[in-house]
Design a protein around this motif. Structure first.
Motif, PDB file in Angstrom:
ATOM      1  N   VAL A  18      -6.008  -2.381   8.415  1.00 56.75           N
ATOM      2  CA  VAL A  18      -6.234  -2.725   7.013  1.00 56.75           C
ATOM      3  C   VAL A  18      -6.722  -1.466   6.320  1.00 56.75           C
ATOM      4  O   VAL A  18      -7.813  -0.978   6.603  1.00 56.75           O
ATOM      5  CB  VAL A  18      -7.262  -3.864   6.870  1.00 56.75           C
ATOM      6  CG1 VAL A  18      -7.461  -4.217   5.398  1.00 56.75           C
ATOM      7  CG2 VAL A  18      -6.821  -5.098   7.643  1.00 56.75           C
ATOM      8  N   SER A  19      -5.903  -0.900   5.442  1.00 56.82           N
ATOM      9  CA  SER A  19      -6.226   0.399   4.857  1.00 56.82           C
ATOM     10  C   SER A  19      -6.326   0.319   3.337  1.00 56.82           C
ATOM     11  O   SER A  19      -5.694  -0.518   2.687  1.00 56.82           O
ATOM     12  CB  SER A  19      -5.175   1.442   5.248  1.00 56.82           C
ATOM     13  OG  SER A  19      -3.894   1.065   4.774  1.00 56.82           O
ATOM     14  N   ARG A  31      -3.880  -2.569   2.314  1.00 54.57           N
ATOM     15  CA  ARG A  31      -2.535  -2.663   2.869  1.00 54.57           C
ATOM     16  C   ARG A  31      -2.638  -3.105   4.316  1.00 54.57           C
ATOM     17  O   ARG A  31      -3.420  -2.554   5.087  1.00 54.57           O
ATOM     18  CB  ARG A  31      -1.844  -1.304   2.779  1.00 54.57           C
ATOM     19  CG  ARG A  31      -0.488  -1.209   3.481  1.00 54.57           C
ATOM     20  CD  ARG A  31       0.065   0.204   3.309  1.00 54.57           C
ATOM     21  NE  ARG A  31       1.311   0.385   4.032  1.00 54.57           N
ATOM     22  CZ  ARG A  31       1.386   0.812   5.284  1.00 54.57           C
ATOM     23  NH1 ARG A  31       0.275   1.097   5.960  1.00 54.57           N
ATOM     24  NH2 ARG A  31       2.566   0.971   5.870  1.00 54.57           N
ATOM     25  N   LEU A  32      -1.837  -4.102   4.697  1.00 56.59           N
ATOM     26  CA  LEU A  32      -1.815  -4.582   6.079  1.00 56.59           C
ATOM     27  C   LEU A  32      -0.718  -3.866   6.847  1.00 56.59           C
ATOM     28  O   LEU A  32       0.422  -3.778   6.387  1.00 56.59           O
ATOM     29  CB  LEU A  32      -1.575  -6.090   6.116  1.00 56.59           C
ATOM     30  CG  LEU A  32      -1.420  -6.719   7.509  1.00 56.59           C
ATOM     31  CD1 LEU A  32      -2.741  -6.649   8.256  1.00 56.59           C
ATOM     32  CD2 LEU A  32      -0.940  -8.165   7.400  1.00 56.59           C
ATOM     33  N   ALA A  33      -1.073  -3.363   8.015  1.00 53.06           N
ATOM     34  CA  ALA A  33      -0.086  -2.709   8.878  1.00 53.06           C
ATOM     35  C   ALA A  33      -0.557  -2.868  10.316  1.00 53.06           C
ATOM     36  O   ALA A  33      -1.537  -3.551  10.600  1.00 53.06           O
ATOM     37  CB  ALA A  33       0.070  -1.240   8.499  1.00 53.06           C
ATOM     38  N   PHE A  92     -10.443  -1.072   9.895  1.00 58.09           N
ATOM     39  CA  PHE A  92     -10.367  -0.861   8.459  1.00 58.09           C
ATOM     40  C   PHE A  92     -10.523   0.628   8.209  1.00 58.09           C
ATOM     41  O   PHE A  92     -11.410   1.271   8.770  1.00 58.09           O
ATOM     42  CB  PHE A  92     -11.484  -1.641   7.747  1.00 58.09           C
ATOM     43  CG  PHE A  92     -11.489  -3.109   8.056  1.00 58.09           C
ATOM     44  CD1 PHE A  92     -10.851  -4.015   7.218  1.00 58.09           C
ATOM     45  CD2 PHE A  92     -12.112  -3.587   9.198  1.00 58.09           C
ATOM     46  CE1 PHE A  92     -10.856  -5.371   7.509  1.00 58.09           C
ATOM     47  CE2 PHE A  92     -12.118  -4.946   9.504  1.00 58.09           C
ATOM     48  CZ  PHE A  92     -11.480  -5.838   8.656  1.00 58.09           C
ATOM     49  N   THR A  93      -9.669   1.186   7.376  1.00 63.87           N
ATOM     50  CA  THR A  93      -9.717   2.617   7.139  1.00 63.87           C
ATOM     51  C   THR A  93      -9.560   2.931   5.660  1.00 63.87           C
ATOM     52  O   THR A  93      -8.817   2.250   4.937  1.00 63.87           O
ATOM     53  CB  THR A  93      -8.642   3.366   7.960  1.00 63.87           C
ATOM     54  OG1 THR A  93      -8.729   4.764   7.697  1.00 63.87           O
ATOM     55  CG2 THR A  93      -7.238   2.891   7.603  1.00 63.87           C
ATOM     56  N   GLY A 291       2.552  10.511   5.623  1.00 66.78           N
ATOM     57  CA  GLY A 291       2.660   9.062   5.493  1.00 66.78           C
ATOM     58  C   GLY A 291       1.300   8.407   5.591  1.00 66.78           C
ATOM     59  O   GLY A 291       0.356   8.986   6.131  1.00 66.78           O
ATOM     60  N   ARG A 292       1.178   7.201   5.074  1.00 67.33           N
ATOM     61  CA  ARG A 292      -0.088   6.474   5.132  1.00 67.33           C
ATOM     62  C   ARG A 292      -0.125   5.601   6.373  1.00 67.33           C
ATOM     63  O   ARG A 292       0.816   4.872   6.654  1.00 67.33           O
ATOM     64  CB  ARG A 292      -0.280   5.617   3.875  1.00 67.33           C
ATOM     65  CG  ARG A 292      -1.665   4.966   3.817  1.00 67.33           C
ATOM     66  CD  ARG A 292      -1.957   4.377   2.448  1.00 67.33           C
ATOM     67  NE  ARG A 292      -1.909   5.386   1.400  1.00 67.33           N
ATOM     68  CZ  ARG A 292      -2.864   6.287   1.169  1.00 67.33           C
ATOM     69  NH1 ARG A 292      -3.954   6.305   1.947  1.00 67.33           N
ATOM     70  NH2 ARG A 292      -2.744   7.162   0.210  1.00 67.33           N
ATOM     71  N   GLY A 293      -1.213   5.678   7.119  1.00 73.23           N
ATOM     72  CA  GLY A 293      -1.363   4.888   8.336  1.00 73.23           C
ATOM     73  C   GLY A 293      -0.808   5.629   9.540  1.00 73.23           C
ATOM     74  O   GLY A 293      -0.126   6.657   9.425  1.00 73.23           O
TER      75      GLY A 293
END
Length: 313
Positions: A18-19, A31-33, A92-93, A291-293
């Motif tokens: 969860v970022s 954002r969920l990943a 969580f980040t 990229g994110r995550g």
């Protein structure tokens, strides 16, 4: 497990990610990943051309279904994924504009942390290279035993210390490193904090001293990651500095070290020499931060090779 033995087998716990692009607060947009060191590394290994399998325990629920679907989407073999009752590990980040990260974990007692040696025994000897890390060893005693079992049974073993003070003590991380290093073809500590802590180095110690200390533990080779300064590779024959490939832009540094380890494991499994594997891993890690995550951007093998050539130009 798939009927085809994998080039690379990665052990660990995939996490729900969860970022946010803003500091943690009530009402923040998130954002969920899915991420985690093992998933990031496995995805990078697959992107680098290796048939890669993930050995993990995943909750048997709808969120677990979505996680496994994402693993498949990333090109990872799910034949070694074990579906079990239980809760997910979550982190969580928050990343600031420079790509630096803040983490908060909720993974104590998760299904993934119940990984054990029996899970490893059935699959580890069929893999070309087995990759595991300190995070997996830190989440539970059974997972730590699974990492050691893998190190003892693997044909070729790569270990990423990945020390996280929020998950384990320095003393336990050092003890694990000392047990697995003599069994490893390659260890990949990061410089400076992790290497100084786990190798017992003085504050004024140099990267070359860190490489020597890691090799003194029994590792056949060491790849000391140094961020924008690249990677220092040490073997019995030589110590070589591999330059970093400058990233096009920095969005999020999450998982860059995992991408490095996964790419190197893949290329070793596919027959590359160590220095060539490290060059590609360094390039892939640098490219991944746009990229994110943890799996937000995974460079193709062609992109990583092009980045290596740019550093040589």
């Amino acid at each position: 497990m798939s009927t085809v033995s994998p080039d690379v087998l990665v052990l660990g716990e995939p996490l729900v990610e969860v970022s946010a692009s803003e500091p943690f607060r009530d009402g923040a947009t998130v954002r969920l990943a899915f991420s985690g060191d093992a998933l990031n590394a496995a995805a990078a290994a697959a992107a680098a051309g290796a048939h890669t399998a993930l050995l993990a325990r995943v909750p048997d629920d709808e969120l677990g279904d979505a996680l496994v679907a994402r693993v498949t989407e990333l090109g990872i073999d799910t034949g070694a994924v074990i579906r079990v009752p239980g809760q997910h590990g979550v982190y969580f980040t928050h990343s600031d504009p420079s790509g630096r990260r803040q983490f908060a974990y909720a993974r104590s007692g998760s299904a993934g942390s119940t990984l054990c040696p029996d899970d490893v025994a059935a699959v580890v000897e069929d893999a070309g290279v087995v990759l595991a890390g300190g995070i997996t060893a830190a989440v539970s005693e059974s997972a730590a035993a699974a990492v050691l079992h893998a190190a003892e049974r693997a044909r070729r073993f790569v270990y990423d210390p990945n020390f996280r003070p929020r998950l384990t003590s320095a003393e336990k991380a050092v003890a694990t490193l000392r047990r697995v290093a003599p069994l490893a073809e390659l260890v990949t500590p990061s410089w400076p904090e992790e290497a100084r802590t786990l190798l017992g180095l003085a504050a004024d110690a140099t990267p070359h001293a860190a490489v020597a200390a890691a090799r003194a533990l029994g590792a056949a080779a060491v790849a000391l990651t140094r961020g924008s300064d690249g990677v220092l590779v040490g073997t019995a024959a030589e110590v070589v500095a591999v330059p970093a490939a400058p990233p096009p832009r920095v969005v999020d540094q999450t998982g860059a070290g995992d991408v490095f380890a996964g790419t190197v494991a893949a290329r070793l499994a596919l027959g590359d020499e160590l220095l060539d594997a490290v060059r590609l891993g360094t390039a892939a890690a640098s490219l991944s931060v746009q990229g994110r995550g943890g799996t937000g951007f995974l460079p193709t093998l062609a992109q990583s090779r092009a980045a290596v050539e740019e550093t040589r130009a």
